[in-house]
Design a protein around this motif. Structure first.
Motif, PDB file in Angstrom:
ATOM      1  N   PRO A 166       1.021  -1.608  -0.249  1.00 25.92           N
ATOM      2  CA  PRO A 166       0.196   0.399   0.038  1.00 25.92           C
ATOM      3  C   PRO A 166       1.161   1.760  -0.657  1.00 25.92           C
ATOM      4  CG  PRO A 166      -1.041  -1.702   1.476  1.00 25.92           C
ATOM      5  CD  PRO A 166       0.469  -2.284   1.169  1.00 25.92           C
ATOM      6  N   THR A 167       1.510   1.479   0.615  1.00 25.10           N
ATOM      7  CA  THR A 167       2.582   2.109   0.446  1.00 25.10           C
ATOM      8  C   THR A 167       3.919   3.273  -0.650  1.00 25.10           C
ATOM      9  OG1 THR A 167       3.364   2.498   2.603  1.00 25.10           O
ATOM     10  CG2 THR A 167       5.058   3.241   1.827  1.00 25.10           C
ATOM     11  N   VAL A 168       3.754   1.930  -1.170  1.00 29.79           N
ATOM     12  CA  VAL A 168       4.048   1.633  -2.571  1.00 29.79           C
ATOM     13  C   VAL A 168       3.818   2.291  -3.372  1.00 29.79           C
ATOM     14  CG1 VAL A 168       5.449   0.486  -4.552  1.00 29.79           C
ATOM     15  CG2 VAL A 168       6.138  -0.094  -2.205  1.00 29.79           C
ATOM     16  N   LEU A 169       2.012   1.434  -3.538  1.00 34.47           N
ATOM     17  CA  LEU A 169       1.037   2.404  -4.365  1.00 34.47           C
ATOM     18  C   LEU A 169       0.696   3.115  -4.148  1.00 34.47           C
ATOM     19  CD1 LEU A 169      -1.458  -1.042  -4.695  1.00 34.47           C
ATOM     20  CD2 LEU A 169       0.144   0.046  -5.987  1.00 34.47           C
ATOM     21  N   PHE A 170       0.894   4.038  -2.755  1.00 34.39           N
ATOM     22  CA  PHE A 170       0.722   5.101  -2.700  1.00 34.39           C
ATOM     23  C   PHE A 170       2.082   6.120  -3.224  1.00 34.39           C
ATOM     24  CE2 PHE A 170       2.267   8.974  -0.040  1.00 34.39           C
ATOM     25  CZ  PHE A 170       1.475  10.075  -0.110  1.00 34.39           C
ATOM     26  N   PHE A 171       2.496   5.504  -3.461  1.00 39.13           N
ATOM     27  CA  PHE A 171       4.365   6.758  -3.886  1.00 39.13           C
ATOM     28  C   PHE A 171       3.259   7.245  -5.072  1.00 39.13           C
ATOM     29  CE2 PHE A 171       8.160   6.652  -5.820  1.00 39.13           C
ATOM     30  CZ  PHE A 171       9.016   7.914  -5.587  1.00 39.13           C
ATOM     31  N   LEU A 172       3.348   5.888  -5.863  1.00 36.07           N
ATOM     32  CA  LEU A 172       3.270   5.775  -7.231  1.00 36.07           C
ATOM     33  C   LEU A 172       3.095   6.645  -7.788  1.00 36.07           C
ATOM     34  CD1 LEU A 172       3.946   1.789  -7.936  1.00 36.07           C
ATOM     35  CD2 LEU A 172       5.318   3.741  -8.430  1.00 36.07           C
ATOM     36  N   ILE A 173       0.913   6.274  -7.048  1.00 37.92           N
ATOM     37  CA  ILE A 173       0.368   7.040  -7.919  1.00 37.92           C
ATOM     38  C   ILE A 173       0.189   8.802  -7.604  1.00 37.92           C
ATOM     39  CG2 ILE A 173      -2.498   7.750  -6.809  1.00 37.92           C
ATOM     40  CD1 ILE A 173      -2.660   5.170  -5.983  1.00 37.92           C
ATOM     41  N   TYR A 174       0.746   8.735  -6.205  1.00 40.02           N
ATOM     42  CA  TYR A 174       0.895  10.295  -5.981  1.00 40.02           C
ATOM     43  C   TYR A 174       2.278  11.179  -7.287  1.00 40.02           C
ATOM     44  CZ  TYR A 174       3.589  14.558  -4.037  1.00 40.02           C
ATOM     45  OH  TYR A 174       4.418  15.614  -4.398  1.00 40.02           O
ATOM     46  N   LEU A 175       3.051   9.907  -7.662  1.00 35.63           N
ATOM     47  CA  LEU A 175       3.856  10.020  -8.967  1.00 35.63           C
ATOM     48  C   LEU A 175       3.086  10.403 -10.156  1.00 35.63           C
ATOM     49  CD1 LEU A 175       7.517   7.915  -8.270  1.00 35.63           C
ATOM     50  CD2 LEU A 175       7.034  10.258  -7.541  1.00 35.63           C
ATOM     51  N   LYS A 176       1.641   9.269 -10.291  1.00 33.07           N
ATOM     52  CA  LYS A 176       1.616   9.681 -11.506  1.00 33.07           C
ATOM     53  C   LYS A 176      -0.194  11.027 -11.625  1.00 33.07           C
ATOM     54  CE  LYS A 176      -0.230   7.842 -15.084  1.00 33.07           C
ATOM     55  NZ  LYS A 176      -0.061   7.670 -16.846  1.00 33.07           N
ATOM     56  N   ILE A 177       0.014  11.251 -10.342  1.00 32.42           N
ATOM     57  CA  ILE A 177      -1.363  12.430 -10.073  1.00 32.42           C
ATOM     58  C   ILE A 177      -0.536  13.761  -9.417  1.00 32.42           C
ATOM     59  CG2 ILE A 177      -3.081  11.219 -10.519  1.00 32.42           C
ATOM     60  CD1 ILE A 177      -3.389  11.592  -7.620  1.00 32.42           C
ATOM     61  N   LYS A 178       0.912  14.223  -9.298  1.00 31.53           N
ATOM     62  CA  LYS A 178       1.350  15.105  -8.235  1.00 31.53           C
ATOM     63  C   LYS A 178       0.249  16.148  -9.046  1.00 31.53           C
ATOM     64  CE  LYS A 178       5.990  15.012  -9.587  1.00 31.53           C
ATOM     65  NZ  LYS A 178       7.146  14.715  -9.323  1.00 31.53           N
ATOM     66  N   GLU A 179       0.891  16.886 -10.134  1.00 36.10           N
ATOM     67  CA  GLU A 179       0.710  17.799 -10.861  1.00 36.10           C
ATOM     68  C   GLU A 179      -0.756  18.239 -11.720  1.00 36.10           C
ATOM     69  OE1 GLU A 179       3.091  19.787 -11.008  1.00 36.10           O
ATOM     70  OE2 GLU A 179       4.829  18.119 -10.466  1.00 36.10           O
ATOM     71  N   ASP A 180      -1.656  17.475 -10.948  1.00 38.99           N
ATOM     72  CA  ASP A 180      -2.744  17.074 -11.093  1.00 38.99           C
ATOM     73  C   ASP A 180      -3.801  17.682 -10.456  1.00 38.99           C
ATOM     74  OD1 ASP A 180      -2.643  15.985 -14.101  1.00 38.99           O
ATOM     75  OD2 ASP A 180      -2.996  14.267 -13.063  1.00 38.99           O
ATOM     76  N   THR A 181      -5.037  18.403 -10.722  1.00 41.36           N
ATOM     77  CA  THR A 181      -5.801  19.126  -9.904  1.00 41.36           C
ATOM     78  C   THR A 181      -7.362  18.261 -10.163  1.00 41.36           C
ATOM     79  OG1 THR A 181      -5.089  21.303  -9.488  1.00 41.36           O
ATOM     80  CG2 THR A 181      -7.198  20.700  -8.869  1.00 41.36           C
ATOM     81  N   PHE A 182      -7.946  17.836  -9.087  1.00 41.25           N
ATOM     82  CA  PHE A 182      -9.313  17.813  -9.429  1.00 41.25           C
ATOM     83  C   PHE A 182     -10.243  18.180  -8.606  1.00 41.25           C
ATOM     84  CE2 PHE A 182      -6.178  14.393  -9.367  1.00 41.25           C
ATOM     85  CZ  PHE A 182      -5.994  13.635 -10.689  1.00 41.25           C
ATOM     86  N   VAL A 183     -11.818  18.676  -9.078  1.00 43.13           N
ATOM     87  CA  VAL A 183     -12.851  18.627  -8.520  1.00 43.13           C
ATOM     88  C   VAL A 183     -13.677  17.368  -8.166  1.00 43.13           C
ATOM     89  CG1 VAL A 183     -14.644  20.384  -8.555  1.00 43.13           C
ATOM     90  CG2 VAL A 183     -12.166  21.181 -10.061  1.00 43.13           C
TER      91      VAL A 183
END
Length: 204
Positions: free
Chosen positions: A19-36
């Motif tokens: 789970p921690t590694v997945l959090f890291f990978l997800i963060y890298l993927k969407i860190k520049e994005d903004t979600f409404v």
């Protein structure tokens, strides 16, 4: 103890660390994005933190199904992730999720410290069956681990308050766990003389 089911060590590690590694990978993927979401704008970091919660709970559920147990530390960590994840979403403020690490390490240090003030090792209570050791060894390890958790709590505060979110995510995901694991391995090696073995002459 008889209710504990055996589990492949590799599967166990994947469920605990995945789970921690997945959090890291997800963060890298969407860190520049903004979600409404529901009319509120959230950063990629906050969304990654929120997605981490069900991933962690799913992994813990699988681990519980396979082994028939969860450690107190796992349950406590899950509670903290859920609680601070909820605060992060409610206030739309990533600082709550970052402070979680400080509070977890700080509470561990405080609990071990309370035991030391009472002349007890709570580590021995939790781990003695897994790794029999003389009481003097447990007290030494408890003092050192109490100090280590306190240092990690302070380090987390310094990192998230003075560095970028990118830096905090990397240090939180890899730096702190590796440092703690290396410290524990060093301590277990240094305290070999206190381990209780089946050889009575060696233990004397």
């Amino acid at each position: 103890m008889s209710d504990i089911k055996p589990i492949n060590p590799v599967v166990k590690q994947v469920l605990e660390l995945g789970p921690t590694v997945l959090f890291f990978l997800i963060y890298l993927k969407i860190k520049e994005d903004t979600f409404v979401i529901a009319g509120t704008e959230y950063s990629g970091f906050i969304v990654a933190a929120l997605v981490f919660v069900p991933i962690l709970l799913f992994a813990m559920g699988v681990l519980w199904h396979l082994t028939g147990q969860l450690s107190r530390m796992q349950v406590f960590t899950a509670f903290m992730v859920i609680f601070f994840g909820a605060l992060t979403a409610w206030f739309n403020d990533e600082r709550f999720f970052k402070m979680k690490t400080t509070i977890v390490y700080g509470l561990f240090a405080a609990l071990l410290g309370i035991g030391l003030l009472r002349g007890q090792s709570y580590l021995a209570y939790v781990m003695n069956e897994m790794m029999p050791m003389k009481s003097e060894g447990w007290m030494i390890l408890t003092r050192r681990l109490c100090a280590a958790f306190a240092v990690l709590a302070i380090a987390n505060e310094l990192v998230w308050r003075t560095m970028s979110t990118d830096a905090w995510v990397k240090i939180e995901t890899f730096g702190f766990p590796v440092a703690l694991m290396a410290f524990l391995m060093w301590q277990f090696t240094a305290l070999q003389g206190y381990l209780i073995t089946d050889d009575p002459e060696k233990d004397a």
